[in-house]
Scaffold this motif. Structure first.
Motif, PDB file in Angstrom:
ATOM      1  N   ASP A  44       1.042  -1.194  -0.307  1.00 42.02           N
ATOM      2  CA  ASP A  44       0.075   0.047   0.153  1.00 42.02           C
ATOM      3  C   ASP A  44       0.778   1.685  -0.403  1.00 42.02           C
ATOM      4  N   TRP A  45       2.179   1.681  -0.831  1.00 40.20           N
ATOM      5  CA  TRP A  45       2.905   3.013  -1.051  1.00 40.20           C
ATOM      6  C   TRP A  45       2.616   2.611  -2.544  1.00 40.20           C
ATOM      7  N   GLU A  46       3.084   4.675  -3.055  1.00 38.29           N
ATOM      8  CA  GLU A  46       2.997   4.703  -4.606  1.00 38.29           C
ATOM      9  C   GLU A  46       4.369   4.425  -4.915  1.00 38.29           C
ATOM     10  N   THR A  47       4.678   3.551  -5.529  1.00 36.41           N
ATOM     11  CA  THR A  47       5.775   3.400  -6.597  1.00 36.41           C
ATOM     12  C   THR A  47       6.766   4.680  -6.773  1.00 36.41           C
ATOM     13  N   ARG A  48       5.984   5.043  -7.887  1.00 37.12           N
ATOM     14  CA  ARG A  48       6.827   6.186  -7.959  1.00 37.12           C
ATOM     15  C   ARG A  48       6.685   7.602  -7.110  1.00 37.12           C
ATOM     16  N   THR A  49       7.444   8.552  -6.930  1.00 35.39           N
ATOM     17  CA  THR A  49       7.942   9.592  -6.161  1.00 35.39           C
ATOM     18  C   THR A  49       7.656  10.563  -7.181  1.00 35.39           C
ATOM     19  N   GLU A  50       6.826  11.749  -6.996  1.00 38.22           N
ATOM     20  CA  GLU A  50       6.059  13.234  -7.406  1.00 38.22           C
ATOM     21  C   GLU A  50       7.135  14.135  -6.922  1.00 38.22           C
ATOM     22  N   VAL A  51       7.983  14.562  -7.202  1.00 38.96           N
ATOM     23  CA  VAL A  51       9.259  15.819  -7.086  1.00 38.96           C
ATOM     24  C   VAL A  51       8.087  17.524  -6.706  1.00 38.96           C
ATOM     25  N   SER A  52       8.215  17.928  -6.257  1.00 37.07           N
ATOM     26  CA  SER A  52       7.622  19.117  -5.967  1.00 37.07           C
ATOM     27  C   SER A  52       8.368  20.124  -6.685  1.00 37.07           C
ATOM     28  N   ASN A  53       7.673  21.187  -7.478  1.00 36.60           N
ATOM     29  CA  ASN A  53       8.516  22.570  -8.123  1.00 36.60           C
ATOM     30  C   ASN A  53       8.858  23.273  -6.965  1.00 36.60           C
ATOM     31  N   LYS A  54       8.880  22.757  -5.721  1.00 34.56           N
ATOM     32  CA  LYS A  54      10.134  23.700  -4.710  1.00 34.56           C
ATOM     33  C   LYS A  54      11.707  22.666  -4.613  1.00 34.56           C
ATOM     34  N   TYR A  55      11.997  21.994  -5.859  1.00 30.78           N
ATOM     35  CA  TYR A  55      12.836  21.673  -5.250  1.00 30.78           C
ATOM     36  C   TYR A  55      13.698  21.921  -6.773  1.00 30.78           C
ATOM     37  N   ARG A  56      15.176  22.361  -5.913  1.00 25.49           N
ATOM     38  CA  ARG A  56      15.802  22.447  -7.207  1.00 25.49           C
ATOM     39  C   ARG A  56      16.823  21.687  -7.323  1.00 25.49           C
ATOM     40  N   GLU A  57      16.876  21.154  -9.116  1.00 27.34           N
ATOM     41  CA  GLU A  57      18.062  20.165  -9.241  1.00 27.34           C
ATOM     42  C   GLU A  57      18.998  20.131  -9.233  1.00 27.34           C
ATOM     43  N   VAL A  58      19.818  19.574  -8.984  1.00 30.72           N
ATOM     44  CA  VAL A  58      21.274  19.848  -9.039  1.00 30.72           C
ATOM     45  C   VAL A  58      22.422  18.789  -9.860  1.00 30.72           C
ATOM     46  N   THR A  59      22.923  18.332  -9.951  1.00 29.37           N
ATOM     47  CA  THR A  59      24.482  18.421 -10.313  1.00 29.37           C
ATOM     48  C   THR A  59      24.765  16.765  -9.540  1.00 29.37           C
ATOM     49  N   VAL A  60      25.198  15.085  -9.780  1.00 26.38           N
ATOM     50  CA  VAL A  60      25.803  14.536  -9.184  1.00 26.38           C
ATOM     51  C   VAL A  60      26.370  14.809  -7.870  1.00 26.38           C
ATOM     52  N   ASP A  61      26.896  15.302  -8.363  1.00 24.33           N
ATOM     53  CA  ASP A  61      28.959  15.367  -7.726  1.00 24.33           C
ATOM     54  C   ASP A  61      28.092  16.964  -6.555  1.00 24.33           C
ATOM     55  N   GLU A  62      27.023  17.875  -6.107  1.00 22.12           N
ATOM     56  CA  GLU A  62      26.320  18.407  -5.743  1.00 22.12           C
ATOM     57  C   GLU A  62      25.349  17.626  -3.943  1.00 22.12           C
ATOM     58  N   ILE A  63      25.012  17.057  -4.961  1.00 19.63           N
ATOM     59  CA  ILE A  63      23.721  15.966  -3.770  1.00 19.63           C
ATOM     60  C   ILE A  63      23.742  14.585  -2.867  1.00 19.63           C
ATOM     61  N   LEU A  64      25.878  14.598  -3.913  1.00 23.56           N
ATOM     62  CA  LEU A  64      26.265  13.465  -3.000  1.00 23.56           C
ATOM     63  C   LEU A  64      27.512  14.080  -2.106  1.00 23.56           C
ATOM     64  N   ARG A  65      27.670  14.734  -2.202  1.00 21.64           N
ATOM     65  CA  ARG A  65      28.230  16.223  -1.352  1.00 21.64           C
ATOM     66  C   ARG A  65      27.238  15.810   0.096  1.00 21.64           C
TER      67      ARG A  65
END
Length: 286
Positions: free
Chosen positions: A260-281
């Motif tokens: 009983d859980w959603e299999t896809r996550t919807e990303v809110s427009n409040k989030y900022r898209e970044v690079t892999v290196d940024e998010i891993l840091r």
């Protein structure tokens, strides 16, 4: 050539085609050689390994993570949610109750979310250098998480699904069997118990002239009953590249099969898209 001209040519050619189909043809029968005793034994062992796959569509569990890279060590708790052939989701918690990050793997994309700083990355597997340079895709990652064999370009390797006399090769190693498979730049190997076929270890080696050799080694430990099968509660995962080595420990608790859980996550427009290196840091600083 105009469409009308194509239709005329097709109409003229059709009777000729039909008459040729009706003419006598020499039957070409490819000789099928009987399997040797060794091939039969190998085939039966692979079938036993495949038969250990969980007969479940969902796996959910609380998880304890540890990550080591160089002098840095990170310990987190979280959740694992998987739906076979659809999604693998890891939720990372901070302070035990706040979701700090989320990693979602599907057939089509990788989603990494930094909940605290409201940042995310969503990309195909070939767009993520880390995955592309190590030959990893949803197929291979799902097999690792589900403690199963994998075969390139296939999403589900089930009992009786492949001609194992051609796909896999095997070698005895004490009480275990080493199963191996080569495909292009990838070399796969598994260590399976000779008695029950349980996979104890999986190794994926990626050889690239430009980026060098990297490998992912996944050790399975502490098998526990799940239904009428056995499933590892603990995994020790080591990723080695020419530049560095990262070790991840993952221990499951309270293995369940919630659906009983959603299999896809919807990303809110409040989030900022970044690079892999940024998010891993960001993850390593949690």
């Amino acid at each position: 050539m105009k469409t009308s001209s194509l239709m005329k040519v097709a109409a003229l050619a059709l009777p000729l085609f039909l008459s040729s189909c009706g003419s006598k043809k020499k039957a070409v029968v490819e000789e099928v050689k009987p399997l040797t005793a060794e091939q039969i034994q190998n085939r039966d062992f692979i079938e036993m390994v495949k038969d250990n796959a969980l007969e479940k569509k969902f796996i959910t569990s609380k998880v304890k993570f540890s990550v080591e890279t160089g002098a840095q060590k990170l310990t987190l708790t979280g959740n694992l949610k998987m739906k076979r052939d659809e999604v693998i989701r890891l939720q990372l918690m901070a302070f035990g109750f706040v979701e700090a990050g989320r990693i979602e793997l599907t057939k089509d994309y990788v989603l990494i979310m930094d909940r605290i700083n409201k940042q995310y990355l969503k990309a195909s597997y070939v767009q993520v250098d880390f995955l592309r340079n190590n030959g990893l895709n949803f197929n291979s990652l799902q097999a690792l998480f589900w403690n199963e064999l994998t075969e390139p370009n296939r999403y589900n390797i089930t009992k009786g699904a492949a001609d194992t006399t051609k796909v896999y090769s095997m070698l005895e190693n004490g009480d275990d069997m080493v199963i191996s498979l080569n495909e292009g730049k990838m070399e796969y190997s598994w260590l399976a118990d000779k008695t029950n076929g349980l996979i104890k270890m999986a190794n994926m080696m990626y050889k690239d002239k430009l980026n060098g050799t990297s490998q992912l080694n996944w050790d399975y430990q502490e098998f526990t009953p799940v239904g009428n099968k056995q499933f590892p509660k603990k995994s020790v995962i080591t990723l080695s590249t020419p530049e560095k080595e990262v070790k991840l420990g993952m221990t499951l608790n309270y293995i369940d099969h919630q659906s009983d859980w959603e299999t896809r996550t919807e990303v809110s427009n409040k989030y900022r898209e970044v690079t892999v290196d940024e998010i891993l840091r960001r993850f390593m600083s949690l």
